[in-house]
Design an enzyme around this catalytic site. Structure first.
Site, mmCIF file in Angstrom:
data_model
loop_
_atom_site.group_PDB
_atom_site.id
_atom_site.type_symbol
_atom_site.label_atom_id
_atom_site.label_comp_id
_atom_site.label_asym_id
_atom_site.label_seq_id
_atom_site.Cartn_x
_atom_site.Cartn_y
_atom_site.Cartn_z
ATOM 1 C CB ILE A 30 -1.031 0.040 1.154
ATOM 2 C CG1 ILE A 30 -0.328 -0.018 2.508
ATOM 3 C CG2 ILE A 30 -2.064 -1.064 0.987
ATOM 4 C CD1 ILE A 30 -1.240 0.323 3.668
ATOM 5 C CG HIS A 93 7.247 -9.227 4.353
ATOM 6 N ND1 HIS A 93 7.556 -9.224 5.706
ATOM 7 C CD2 HIS A 93 7.602 -8.008 3.893
ATOM 8 C CE1 HIS A 93 8.068 -8.039 6.035
ATOM 9 N NE2 HIS A 93 8.120 -7.288 4.950
#
Length: 130
Positions: A30, A93
């Site tokens: 984002i 991640h």
């Protein structure tokens, strides 16, 4: 306690989904460094990527490779960078970023996108994911 990324992968927090399997989930960052900046996470919570079991890590990398190919097809570029960093979320991640030069992976610079642009980018990657 569930991590932020576990909640995103479970659909408890909205995201711009790019790809998924029963073990992994890929979604747009984002606060992207480039258009197409995607995060890939294991659904199983593990804080540090190198704490993953060998077989799980191998599957994670193969899934990330498939996502990277989809990104490259959706956003023609020289390569897709794979970066493992981040202390802000305690969940393993991988960052995948389309790049034409090393300057494209400078985390000090970010691009601003509208919600519509995020949706379009995620859709492009989903269409290319095989």
């Amino acid at each position: 306690m569930s991590t932020l990324f576990s909640k995103i992968a479970a659909g408890e927090i909205p995201s711009y989904k790019c790809a998924e399997s029963d073990k992994f989930y890929a979604f747009l960052d984002i606060d992207p460094v480039t258009k197409g900046h995607t995060l890939v996470v294991p659904r199983k919570e593990v804080d540090y990527i190198f704490d993953m079991e060998d077989a799980d890590l191998a599957e994670f990398e193969v899934f990330a490779k498939r996502v990277a190919r989809a990104i490259k097809a959706a956003f023609p570029c020289k390569k897709v960078a794979q970066i493992v960093l981040g202390l802000e979320v305690n969940h393993a991640h991988i960052h995948l970023l389309p790049m034409n030069s090393e300057a494209d992976v400078d985390f000090k610079h970010h691009v601003k996108l509208t919600e519509e642009e995020f949706k379009e980018i995620a859709e492009k990657i989903r269409k290319e994911f095989k």
